[in-house]
Design a protein around this motif. Sequence first.
Motif, mmCIF file in Angstrom:
data_model
loop_
_atom_site.group_PDB
_atom_site.id
_atom_site.type_symbol
_atom_site.label_atom_id
_atom_site.label_comp_id
_atom_site.label_asym_id
_atom_site.label_seq_id
_atom_site.Cartn_x
_atom_site.Cartn_y
_atom_site.Cartn_z
ATOM 1 N N GLY A 75 0.909 -1.141 -0.088
ATOM 2 C CA GLY A 75 0.028 0.053 0.082
ATOM 3 C C GLY A 75 0.907 1.199 -0.180
ATOM 4 N N PHE A 76 0.465 2.026 0.886
ATOM 5 C CA PHE A 76 1.135 3.397 0.989
ATOM 6 C C PHE A 76 2.189 3.457 2.034
ATOM 7 C CE2 PHE A 76 -2.579 4.107 -1.335
ATOM 8 C CZ PHE A 76 -2.120 5.010 -2.128
ATOM 9 N N ASP A 77 2.574 2.465 2.878
ATOM 10 C CA ASP A 77 3.465 2.468 3.765
ATOM 11 C C ASP A 77 4.840 2.940 3.419
ATOM 12 O OD1 ASP A 77 4.003 -0.156 2.450
ATOM 13 O OD2 ASP A 77 5.174 -0.755 4.211
ATOM 14 N N GLY A 78 5.255 2.534 2.021
ATOM 15 C CA GLY A 78 6.560 3.088 1.477
ATOM 16 C C GLY A 78 6.670 4.622 1.496
ATOM 17 N N LEU A 79 5.751 5.341 0.967
ATOM 18 C CA LEU A 79 5.459 6.672 1.098
ATOM 19 C C LEU A 79 5.574 7.428 2.428
ATOM 20 C CD1 LEU A 79 5.157 9.250 -0.154
ATOM 21 C CD2 LEU A 79 2.980 8.876 -0.674
ATOM 22 N N ILE A 102 -4.256 8.968 -6.239
ATOM 23 C CA ILE A 102 -3.689 10.465 -6.302
ATOM 24 C C ILE A 102 -4.012 11.055 -4.813
ATOM 25 C CG2 ILE A 102 -3.306 12.771 -7.306
ATOM 26 C CD1 ILE A 102 -3.932 11.363 -9.802
ATOM 27 N N ASP A 103 -5.219 11.096 -4.270
ATOM 28 C CA ASP A 103 -5.741 11.625 -3.156
ATOM 29 C C ASP A 103 -4.702 11.184 -2.206
ATOM 30 O OD1 ASP A 103 -7.220 13.489 -4.500
ATOM 31 O OD2 ASP A 103 -9.150 12.429 -3.865
ATOM 32 N N ALA A 104 -4.716 9.744 -2.076
ATOM 33 C CA ALA A 104 -4.175 9.212 -0.846
ATOM 34 C C ALA A 104 -2.556 9.351 -0.796
ATOM 35 C CB ALA A 104 -4.489 7.423 -1.013
ATOM 36 N N ALA A 105 -1.971 9.464 -1.951
ATOM 37 C CA ALA A 105 -0.464 9.696 -1.952
ATOM 38 C C ALA A 105 -0.395 11.176 -1.333
ATOM 39 C CB ALA A 105 -0.152 9.745 -3.288
ATOM 40 N N MET A 106 -1.206 11.908 -1.683
ATOM 41 C CA MET A 106 -1.075 13.423 -1.151
ATOM 42 C C MET A 106 -1.300 13.525 0.599
ATOM 43 S SD MET A 106 -0.043 14.779 -3.817
ATOM 44 C CE MET A 106 -0.006 16.772 -3.495
ATOM 45 N N ARG A 107 -2.183 12.615 0.824
ATOM 46 C CA ARG A 107 -2.752 12.569 2.177
ATOM 47 C C ARG A 107 -1.555 11.875 3.101
ATOM 48 N NH1 ARG A 107 -7.708 13.190 4.413
ATOM 49 N NH2 ARG A 107 -8.977 14.513 3.296
ATOM 50 N N LEU A 155 -4.005 7.478 6.567
ATOM 51 C CA LEU A 155 -2.840 8.274 5.818
ATOM 52 C C LEU A 155 -2.440 9.440 6.521
ATOM 53 C CD1 LEU A 155 -3.424 6.891 2.406
ATOM 54 C CD2 LEU A 155 -1.690 6.250 3.907
ATOM 55 N N SER A 156 -3.668 10.392 6.747
ATOM 56 C CA SER A 156 -3.369 11.736 7.056
ATOM 57 C C SER A 156 -2.896 11.822 8.284
ATOM 58 C CB SER A 156 -4.818 12.522 6.947
ATOM 59 O OG SER A 156 -5.290 12.666 5.753
ATOM 60 N N LYS A 157 -3.536 11.033 9.251
ATOM 61 C CA LYS A 157 -3.085 10.882 10.675
ATOM 62 C C LYS A 157 -1.582 10.253 10.722
ATOM 63 C CE LYS A 157 -7.720 10.481 12.524
ATOM 64 N NZ LYS A 157 -8.472 9.399 13.212
ATOM 65 N N LEU A 158 -1.275 9.304 9.927
ATOM 66 C CA LEU A 158 0.180 8.795 9.938
ATOM 67 C C LEU A 158 1.258 9.605 9.506
ATOM 68 C CD1 LEU A 158 -0.847 5.009 9.005
ATOM 69 C CD2 LEU A 158 0.072 5.688 11.399
ATOM 70 N N ALA A 159 0.662 10.393 8.546
ATOM 71 C CA ALA A 159 1.692 11.278 7.962
ATOM 72 C C ALA A 159 1.914 12.517 8.771
ATOM 73 C CB ALA A 159 0.899 12.067 6.716
#
Length: 231
Positions: A75-79, A102-107, A155-159
Motif C-alpha cells: 500500500g502506501f507504507d513506503g511513502l 492520487i488523493d491518498a498519496a497526497m494525504r 494516511l493523513s493521521k500517520l503522515a
Amino acid sequence: MSSADPQPKPLFFRSALVVDDHPLFCDALVMTLRAISRIETITTAASLGDALRRLEASPTADLIVLDLNLPDVDGFDGLLRLRHAARGKILVVSSMADTHTIDAAMRAGAAGFVPKHSPRDVFRRALEMLATGGTFLPADHVVSDTPDDSEQDALSKLASLTAQQARILDLICEGKLNKQIAFEVSIAETTVKAHVTAIMRKLGVHSRTQAVLIAKQVGFDSPLRGTAPPA
C-alpha cells in the motif's frame, strides 16, 4: 518524456533520489531529471529498503522521486516511511493515477504526483512547483468528494507523526513495551510515554491497540521485506 527541450535548465533541486524497481524506467527518470534541471547529484534505489539505507547513510537528497509499486512495499507504507525518514520533498511518479490513489498519496505526505509516461514538460512544471513550496497534481485531477474514508483518514493521521513518533509506532506494532522501546531508541522511558501519548492524540485513539489498528489499515505495521544489509 522524449520531447525536445530547448529551454534553459533551472536548478530546482541540488540532489535527488529516484526510487523505482524497473531499471529501464528508472534510467528514463534519471535522464528526464538531467534534461529538465541542473540537479547536481542523482542516485537511484530499486526498493524501499535500499532507499532508506541510502538516506540513513547520506540524508542529503532534497527531492525524492518515488514509484508506489515497489517489491518491499504494501500500500502506501513506503511513502509514509520515506516521508518520515527523508528531509526532501517527495514526488510520486506512478502508473496508478486514479483519483483515489492520487488523493491518498497526497494525504500520505507526497508534495506532488505525476503519472508515468507524462511529457517532459509536466515533470519540469512539477519540479518548479515543488521548488517554490507548492504542490503539483495532474491537470485533470479532481479531488474526491469523499476524502474522509477510513484509509485516507488513516494516511493523513500517520503522515502527521514525526520521524521519532513513527519509529516508536513501528515498535508498538511489534508488541514492544515502553521499557523495550526506550532501550531500542536510546531515550528515557518517560520520554517514550510522552511520545506514545502524542501518537495516540494525533491518531485520535485512546489505546495502543487502536493505534496499531490504524497502522494496519495502510500496512504501516508491516515489516520491510529485504531491508537487512547483506551478510
